[in-house]
Design a protein around this motif. Structure first.
Motif, PDB file in Angstrom:
ATOM      1  N   ASP A 144      29.753  10.256 -48.229  1.00  0.00           N
ATOM      2  CA  ASP A 144      29.313   9.283 -49.240  1.00  0.00           C
ATOM      3  C   ASP A 144      29.769   9.707 -50.637  1.00  0.00           C
ATOM      4  OD1 ASP A 144      28.127   7.730 -47.326  1.00  0.00           O
ATOM      5  OD2 ASP A 144      26.087   8.448 -47.704  1.00  0.00           O
ATOM      6  N   SER A 145      29.698  11.008 -50.931  1.00  0.00           N
ATOM      7  CA  SER A 145      30.165  11.499 -52.227  1.00  0.00           C
ATOM      8  C   SER A 145      31.663  11.257 -52.387  1.00  0.00           C
ATOM      9  CB  SER A 145      29.865  12.994 -52.379  1.00  0.00           C
ATOM     10  OG  SER A 145      28.477  13.234 -52.420  1.00  0.00           O
ATOM     11  N   LEU A 146      32.396  11.423 -51.292  1.00  0.00           N
ATOM     12  CA  LEU A 146      33.833  11.156 -51.326  1.00  0.00           C
ATOM     13  C   LEU A 146      34.105   9.687 -51.627  1.00  0.00           C
ATOM     14  CD1 LEU A 146      36.826  11.947 -50.771  1.00  0.00           C
ATOM     15  CD2 LEU A 146      36.390  11.320 -48.383  1.00  0.00           C
ATOM     16  N   LEU A 147      33.411   8.795 -50.919  1.00  0.00           N
ATOM     17  CA  LEU A 147      33.631   7.364 -51.117  1.00  0.00           C
ATOM     18  C   LEU A 147      33.306   6.956 -52.553  1.00  0.00           C
ATOM     19  CD1 LEU A 147      32.203   5.849 -47.797  1.00  0.00           C
ATOM     20  CD2 LEU A 147      34.590   6.337 -48.383  1.00  0.00           C
ATOM     21  N   GLU A 148      32.262   7.544 -53.106  1.00  0.00           N
ATOM     22  CA  GLU A 148      31.904   7.249 -54.487  1.00  0.00           C
ATOM     23  C   GLU A 148      33.020   7.667 -55.441  1.00  0.00           C
ATOM     24  OE1 GLU A 148      28.418   8.436 -57.736  1.00  0.00           O
ATOM     25  OE2 GLU A 148      28.133   8.870 -55.605  1.00  0.00           O
ATOM     26  N   SER A 149      33.621   8.829 -55.191  1.00  0.00           N
ATOM     27  CA  SER A 149      34.714   9.310 -56.033  1.00  0.00           C
ATOM     28  C   SER A 149      35.964   8.460 -55.879  1.00  0.00           C
ATOM     29  CB  SER A 149      35.046  10.771 -55.694  1.00  0.00           C
ATOM     30  OG  SER A 149      33.955  11.617 -55.962  1.00  0.00           O
ATOM     31  N   LEU A 150      36.209   7.960 -54.649  1.00  0.00           N
ATOM     32  CA  LEU A 150      37.420   7.200 -54.370  1.00  0.00           C
ATOM     33  C   LEU A 150      37.359   5.762 -54.876  1.00  0.00           C
ATOM     34  CD1 LEU A 150      38.218   8.285 -50.694  1.00  0.00           C
ATOM     35  CD2 LEU A 150      39.480   8.931 -52.735  1.00  0.00           C
ATOM     36  N   ALA A 151      36.147   5.269 -55.131  1.00  0.00           N
ATOM     37  CA  ALA A 151      35.981   3.861 -55.517  1.00  0.00           C
ATOM     38  C   ALA A 151      36.874   3.506 -56.704  1.00  0.00           C
ATOM     39  CB  ALA A 151      34.524   3.584 -55.853  1.00  0.00           C
ATOM     40  N   GLY A 152      37.717   2.503 -56.509  1.00  0.00           N
ATOM     41  CA  GLY A 152      38.613   2.063 -57.568  1.00  0.00           C
ATOM     42  C   GLY A 152      39.875   2.872 -57.692  1.00  0.00           C
ATOM     43  N   SER A 154      33.752  22.550 -41.711  1.00  0.00           N
ATOM     44  CA  SER A 154      34.222  23.278 -42.885  1.00  0.00           C
ATOM     45  C   SER A 154      35.524  22.697 -43.427  1.00  0.00           C
ATOM     46  CB  SER A 154      34.403  24.761 -42.549  1.00  0.00           C
ATOM     47  OG  SER A 154      33.162  25.359 -42.217  1.00  0.00           O
ATOM     48  N   VAL A 155      36.461  22.355 -42.535  1.00  0.00           N
ATOM     49  CA  VAL A 155      37.714  21.737 -42.987  1.00  0.00           C
ATOM     50  C   VAL A 155      37.425  20.372 -43.599  1.00  0.00           C
ATOM     51  CG1 VAL A 155      39.986  20.902 -42.300  1.00  0.00           C
ATOM     52  CG2 VAL A 155      39.084  22.962 -41.263  1.00  0.00           C
ATOM     53  N   PHE A 156      36.540  19.618 -42.961  1.00  0.00           N
ATOM     54  CA  PHE A 156      36.138  18.307 -43.472  1.00  0.00           C
ATOM     55  C   PHE A 156      35.563  18.437 -44.885  1.00  0.00           C
ATOM     56  CE2 PHE A 156      32.632  15.188 -43.928  1.00  0.00           C
ATOM     57  CZ  PHE A 156      33.346  13.990 -43.807  1.00  0.00           C
ATOM     58  N   THR A 157      34.693  19.418 -45.086  1.00  0.00           N
ATOM     59  CA  THR A 157      34.090  19.650 -46.390  1.00  0.00           C
ATOM     60  C   THR A 157      35.145  19.985 -47.438  1.00  0.00           C
ATOM     61  OG1 THR A 157      32.051  20.460 -45.362  1.00  0.00           O
ATOM     62  CG2 THR A 157      32.411  21.048 -47.665  1.00  0.00           C
ATOM     63  N   GLU A 158      36.057  20.893 -47.077  1.00  0.00           N
ATOM     64  CA  GLU A 158      37.105  21.291 -48.016  1.00  0.00           C
ATOM     65  C   GLU A 158      38.010  20.117 -48.377  1.00  0.00           C
ATOM     66  OE1 GLU A 158      37.795  24.572 -49.515  1.00  0.00           O
ATOM     67  OE2 GLU A 158      35.679  24.344 -49.027  1.00  0.00           O
ATOM     68  N   LEU A 159      38.372  19.323 -47.382  1.00  0.00           N
ATOM     69  CA  LEU A 159      39.257  18.188 -47.629  1.00  0.00           C
ATOM     70  C   LEU A 159      38.569  17.153 -48.520  1.00  0.00           C
ATOM     71  CD1 LEU A 159      41.898  16.744 -47.220  1.00  0.00           C
ATOM     72  CD2 LEU A 159      41.096  15.974 -44.969  1.00  0.00           C
ATOM     73  N   CYS A 160      37.298  16.898 -48.275  1.00  0.00           N
ATOM     74  CA  CYS A 160      36.553  15.966 -49.123  1.00  0.00           C
ATOM     75  C   CYS A 160      36.470  16.484 -50.555  1.00  0.00           C
ATOM     76  CB  CYS A 160      35.148  15.744 -48.568  1.00  0.00           C
ATOM     77  SG  CYS A 160      35.072  14.702 -47.088  1.00  0.00           S
ATOM     78  N   SER A 161      36.189  17.770 -50.730  1.00  0.00           N
ATOM     79  CA  SER A 161      36.065  18.340 -52.070  1.00  0.00           C
ATOM     80  C   SER A 161      37.389  18.290 -52.822  1.00  0.00           C
ATOM     81  CB  SER A 161      35.577  19.789 -51.986  1.00  0.00           C
ATOM     82  OG  SER A 161      34.268  19.854 -51.482  1.00  0.00           O
ATOM     83  N   CYS A 162      38.482  18.661 -52.151  1.00  0.00           N
ATOM     84  CA  CYS A 162      39.798  18.638 -52.799  1.00  0.00           C
ATOM     85  C   CYS A 162      40.202  17.216 -53.171  1.00  0.00           C
ATOM     86  CB  CYS A 162      40.849  19.253 -51.872  1.00  0.00           C
ATOM     87  SG  CYS A 162      40.734  21.043 -51.683  1.00  0.00           S
ATOM     88  N   THR A 163      39.902  16.261 -52.296  1.00  0.00           N
ATOM     89  CA  THR A 163      40.240  14.866 -52.579  1.00  0.00           C
ATOM     90  C   THR A 163      39.430  14.349 -53.758  1.00  0.00           C
ATOM     91  OG1 THR A 163      40.736  14.524 -50.225  1.00  0.00           O
ATOM     92  CG2 THR A 163      40.438  12.561 -51.580  1.00  0.00           C
ATOM     93  N   ARG A 164      38.153  14.702 -53.816  1.00  0.00           N
ATOM     94  CA  ARG A 164      37.310  14.294 -54.947  1.00  0.00           C
ATOM     95  C   ARG A 164      37.843  14.882 -56.255  1.00  0.00           C
ATOM     96  NH1 ARG A 164      31.787  16.463 -54.143  1.00  0.00           N
ATOM     97  NH2 ARG A 164      31.422  15.439 -56.145  1.00  0.00           N
ATOM     98  N   ALA A 165      38.283  16.137 -56.221  1.00  0.00           N
ATOM     99  CA  ALA A 165      38.824  16.769 -57.422  1.00  0.00           C
ATOM    100  C   ALA A 165      40.080  16.059 -57.895  1.00  0.00           C
ATOM    101  CB  ALA A 165      39.118  18.241 -57.153  1.00  0.00           C
ATOM    102  N   LEU A 166      40.921  15.647 -56.951  1.00  0.00           N
ATOM    103  CA  LEU A 166      42.153  14.946 -57.303  1.00  0.00           C
ATOM    104  C   LEU A 166      41.830  13.570 -57.889  1.00  0.00           C
ATOM    105  CD1 LEU A 166      45.066  15.889 -57.104  1.00  0.00           C
ATOM    106  CD2 LEU A 166      45.302  14.563 -55.003  1.00  0.00           C
ATOM    107  N   CYS A 167      40.802  12.921 -57.358  1.00  0.00           N
ATOM    108  CA  CYS A 167      40.367  11.626 -57.906  1.00  0.00           C
ATOM    109  C   CYS A 167      39.881  11.787 -59.342  1.00  0.00           C
ATOM    110  CB  CYS A 167      39.254  11.038 -57.054  1.00  0.00           C
ATOM    111  SG  CYS A 167      39.814  10.342 -55.498  1.00  0.00           S
ATOM    112  N   ALA A 168      39.169  12.885 -59.602  1.00  0.00           N
ATOM    113  CA  ALA A 168      38.703  13.136 -60.972  1.00  0.00           C
ATOM    114  C   ALA A 168      39.886  13.269 -61.918  1.00  0.00           C
ATOM    115  CB  ALA A 168      37.841  14.398 -61.002  1.00  0.00           C
TER     116      ALA A 168
END
Length: 354
Positions: free
Chosen positions: A182-190, A301-315
């Motif tokens: 859910d945190s990932l989807l929020e970051s990806l919105a738009g 753990s890989v899922f968590t890392e991938l979500c975090s890295c993707t969120r950082a890139l969205c930022a």
């Protein structure tokens, strides 16, 4: 006005160093009589870390005394929960684990960012890439010795248990997977849609969490790797960076430690292969590890890392953070590959609920 106050006031300016020294002096942590000095250390994108040096009460040489972590308000995953990291750092120390003593924390201060102060712990923090030269400099410690020390630390963490909300591991990880996604989807919105691999992983991992059942929850550091472990005299002198601390499965940190991205030259933490680590675990724990649970938690753990890295890139795409964040692009590609491979292998072994 005392001479000490005058000494502190005379250095007052808007530089981060002076602001930090002023805050530490106001809180009685440092004294101008002890010639305090602050030096910025290298660190990640989430925090600025400072080393505070000071002479002893009776004078003498200036030496490291404290470490200060200051959250970056414009970091890629801001806001950062300093109180959370302080809480789990303290839980670890109070439980007898090697963890720094937290001296002071503040959410609102003259630096304009949450921060906390902890005691300096002497030691080295080699990464998996640096562990081989470190071992050459410390011939009294072998790779297996260090792997055994790591396993003993993980087992000690696993013995610190709690049941927040009265839930077991199965229910906990269902919620964990959902909140991470859910945190990932929020970051990806738009910005963009989630990758198909993340959508599949979310569905599979949510479904398979029930296999963990009512396994009790234990203390998890969440970023357990060499680089966050301070070594001294062949022992783990301190576990650092508890910002991902949580209650989870007792094999969660082992799963993270043994991810492909945490290896060097094919070895876990640059030390030993899987068979050697499994043998050490069996010797220390008195039984083999739970292979299905470990495989599941590696995927988590890989899922968590991938979500975090993707969120950082969205930022970064939204203009927050530094351009150096672009260096995580190859890491994201690696996590995508690892996630698909781990999920496929586990499916082939009937590890995932279908």
């Amino acid at each position: 006005m005392s001479a000490e106050t005058l000494a502190v006031k005379s250095t007052a300016s808007s530089t981060p160093e002076a602001l930090l020294l002023g805050l530490l002096s106001d809180e009685g942590i440092v004294s101008a009589r002890r010639s305090p000095q602050v030096t910025r250390l290298s660190g990640g994108h989430s925090h600025v870390t400072w080393l505070v040096r000071e002479s002893g009460a009776e004078g003498g040489p200036v030496r490291p005394r404290y470490v200060v972590k200051v959250a970056q308000s414009d970091g890629p995953l801001a806001p950062y929960d300093i109180a959370h990291e302080v809480r789990f750092t303290t839980i670890a120390r109070d439980s007898g684990l090697p963890s720094p003593r937290v001296i002071f924390s503040s959410q609102d201060n003259r630096l304009g960012s949450p921060l906390f102060v902890m005691e300096f712990v002497e030691g080295d923090a080699p990464t998996p890439r640096e562990i081989v030269p470190w071992l050459r400099e410390h011939p009294e410690t072998s790779p297996v010795d260090l792997a055994r020390e790591t396993v003993r630390t993980l087992l000690a963490m696993g013995a610190v248990t709690d049941t927040p909300g009265g839930v077991g591991a199965g229910e906990y990880y269902r919620g964990y997977i959902d909140s991470t996604y859910d945190s990932l989807l929020e970051s990806l919105a738009g910005v963009c849609d989630p990758s198909p691999s993340l959508a599949v992983a979310h569905r599979e991992l949510h479904s398979a969490a029930e296999s963990l059942g009512m396994t009790p929850l234990s203390l998890v550091q969440g970023d357990f790797r060499f680089g966050n472990l301070l070594l001294a005299d062949g022992k783990i002198a301190a576990i650092l960076d508890w910002e991902r601390g949580m209650w989870g499965h007792g094999l969660h940190d082992l799963a993270y430690l043994s991810l492909p991205t945490m290896r060097y030259d094919g070895k876990i933490a640059g030390l030993v292969d899987d068979e050697q680590l499994e043998a050490v675990w069996a010797e220390e724990a008195g039984s083999s590890w739970n292979r299905p649970a470990l495989d599941y938690l590696r995927a988590v753990s890989v899922f968590t890392e991938l979500c975090s890295c993707t969120r950082a890139l969205c930022a970064l795409a939204r203009g927050r953070g530094r351009m150096s964040l672009l260096k995580i692009l190859p890491i994201i590609a690696r996590h995508e590959t690892d996630l698909l491979r781990i999920l496929t292998t586990w499916r082939d072994n009937d590890g995932l609920a279908r």
